[in-house]
Write an enzyme that holds these catalytic residues in place. Sequence first.
Site, PDB file in Angstrom:
ATOM      1  N   HIS A   1      40.075  86.434  65.404  1.00  0.00           N
ATOM      2  CA  HIS A   1      41.066  85.658  64.652  1.00  0.00           C
ATOM      3  C   HIS A   1      42.280  85.461  65.560  1.00  0.00           C
ATOM      4  CE1 HIS A   1      43.256  83.959  61.450  1.00  0.00           C
ATOM      5  NE2 HIS A   1      43.315  84.956  60.590  1.00  0.00           N
TER       6      HIS A   1
ATOM      7  N   HIS B   1      35.231  76.137  66.891  1.00  0.00           N
ATOM      8  CA  HIS B   1      35.915  76.561  65.674  1.00  0.00           C
ATOM      9  C   HIS B   1      34.931  76.467  64.521  1.00  0.00           C
ATOM     10  CE1 HIS B   1      38.914  76.789  62.480  1.00  0.00           C
ATOM     11  NE2 HIS B   1      39.738  77.266  63.387  1.00  0.00           N
TER      12      HIS B   1
ATOM     13  N   ASP C   1      43.902  78.244  70.138  1.00  0.00           N
ATOM     14  CA  ASP C   1      44.219  79.400  70.972  1.00  0.00           C
ATOM     15  C   ASP C   1      44.235  79.078  72.464  1.00  0.00           C
ATOM     16  OD1 ASP C   1      44.294  81.297  68.793  1.00  0.00           O
ATOM     17  OD2 ASP C   1      42.129  80.968  68.649  1.00  0.00           O
TER      18      ASP C   1
END
Lengths: 377, 377
Positions: free
Chosen positions: A222, A262, A313
């Site tokens: 996460h 994702h 990210d």
Amino acid sequence: MSTVVAGKGLEGIVAANSGICWIDGEAGVLAYRGIDIHELAENSTFEESTYLLWNGRLPSASELKEFSAQLAEARELNPKIIDLLKSLPTTGTPMEVLRTAVSALSFYDADEKDNTHDANVRKAFRLTAQIAMIVAVYDRVRKGLEIVPADKSLSHAANFLWMLNGVKPSETAARTLDVALILHADHELNASTFAARVIAATLSDIHSAITGAIGALKGPLHGGANEAVMRLLHAIDKAGADPVKYVQEMLAGKQKISGFGHRVYKTEDPRATHLRRMSEQLGKDSGNPKWFDMSRAIELYINSEKKLNANVDFYSASTYTTLGIDIDLFTPIFAVSRISGWAAHVIEQLDDNRLIRPRAEYVGPAYPTHWVPVAER
Amino acid sequence: MSTVVAGKGLEGIVAANSGICWIDGEAGVLAYRGIDIHELAENSTFEESTYLLWNGRLPSASELKEFSAQLAEARELNPKIIDLLKSLPTTGTPMEVLRTAVSALSFYDADEKDNTHDANVRKAFRLTAQIAMIVAVYDRVRKGLEIVPADKSLSHAANFLWMLNGVKPSETAARTLDVALILHADHELNASTFAARVIAATLSDIHSAITGAIGALKGPLHGGANEAVMRLLHAIDKAGADPVKYVQEMLAGKQKISGFGHRVYKTEDPRATHLRRMSEQLGKDSGNPKWFDMSRAIELYINSEKKLNANVDFYSASTYTTLGIDIDLFTPIFAVSRISGWAAHVIEQLDDNRLIRPRAEYVGPAYPTHWVPVAER
């Protein structure tokens, strides 16, 4: 009882109605309260986007002024929390510190025993202001630096950088972080937000829900992914290696490259677009385009080789590093932003609550297996 | 993407495969690893049941001896945790204390950075031993009493009562708590356990998962129900009222009576059977059957009037009170027991993990709603 067997990890299961966040994974759309993330990243501020997430619409000029003032006024950390930060061993991670300190915040919150909508909004202001302060103060404490007092005249993003670094941030730095905070503020029922809703749905308090959410965000699947991206960039840099060759070898060794793909987006993560742009701009402005260039080379290779797109990210790693932020603060900064969405979801959950209690498919020893005395085992 | 819209609160949704706990809500069956809770309540100990939950089968004599010794050996609380307990304001609840202290335990756990199966089992021993210690030590600290050092020769239940009260418990008291701990040790995907699995599934650490679970258990729809039952009994006692008349008036005023009905059980909660028996026995033995008698009168009335059965919370209230335990320790004692199941579920989740990430049905402003400059709002 009739049951529906969900896909593993609840994939494809609609677990709640929510008016906060719209994601179209096929089209690559993310919107807060109906407003596209691209419009918000280009025009909004973290304060305004937080107002939007909490209230369902954009504020008027006076509403925004009052909201921003209330958030700035909440920049008061109880001295006992600072004592706690000083007492924790520096061998722990900042996420353990944040989890523990946010849990402790409840002791000093005047509304702790009040779980009404209005009380939770007041608590959300304090949590939003103080999570940022805890992250900044703890970084100073662990480095043996003096704690920088909050500056209530600054924006949320600028004050965070001020308290972290002890120098007033440039306009570019403050705006970069501001946009990063907007981009990370909410993402529907991601794991930490879902954890927060599960906890809140027992009618527990918002501090419990947010503490649990921080614990979930701590996980490498996460919030931890951008830390892994930056560790990869550092490893490549240290080895003086060609980034593409380095990544090729990792893939050949069946290693996972963080920051790509994702669960929800089948196209590019719309947040990655802005982080790429900011990473590139910061690299140019600072005269140190190394991290951006390396990232871009890896991205193009993974795009073509694995058909995977960069996610939120991937470019936050180089962006934060170019802002001078330590790797182990990346996930805490995610929390500095996501508290905005967590609070919106907790309050939405409580406004129309039902205990979240699924079932399991039992796959253990047959019933009845009998207890037998220990001598007979 | 095809999605399935779940009932509110994920009712009827199978969210995981699990070999730990079998519940047949229609038949009123609860079993750990296939063994009926009635057999365990009559014959097992908390140590043995915890072995069963963690390992999937009953231990041999030597395995049980080693397991119990390992749990007793883990009765070592870092002095820094005791300092933390002393530093927290006594205006907070013991559940806030437990949540904060368990979060802080990670700083002193040698295996903190190791998320392997074996490391998590070692951490589970320490968490199980130390959650009990934290609850007992904090109660002494807040009352200004001396901390009672752990006695490693005692059973888990007896040591808890020893550290709480500073006197060695009677055999009846120790066995009553032991059975209560067995009964509360696991209950499939209840909200706190589900929260723990959602958090663990990000590959975060077990301390994060258990901290989140404690936060969920704190809610009045989950662990808080037996506290509400006891507050009701005290209110009736204080008013010198007839319990049935008092409850009749509450129902007439649309007030909820805690301790009745259950999302899963359509019959009597099988755990209630044992707690009723122990509450009655303790009342007789102590010469104070007041709380049992009052509870029984209410139960019979609610049975006949509302067709609702007592659940696990209803008779644990009078049982714990007759054991001399303060009301606000009821939920912490639930955690003292449930850590056993939480740990089993976290470890099971990690043994075959996937991120738990459902979707939401979007019910907010239509997309695209556009951002407009503040002057135009």
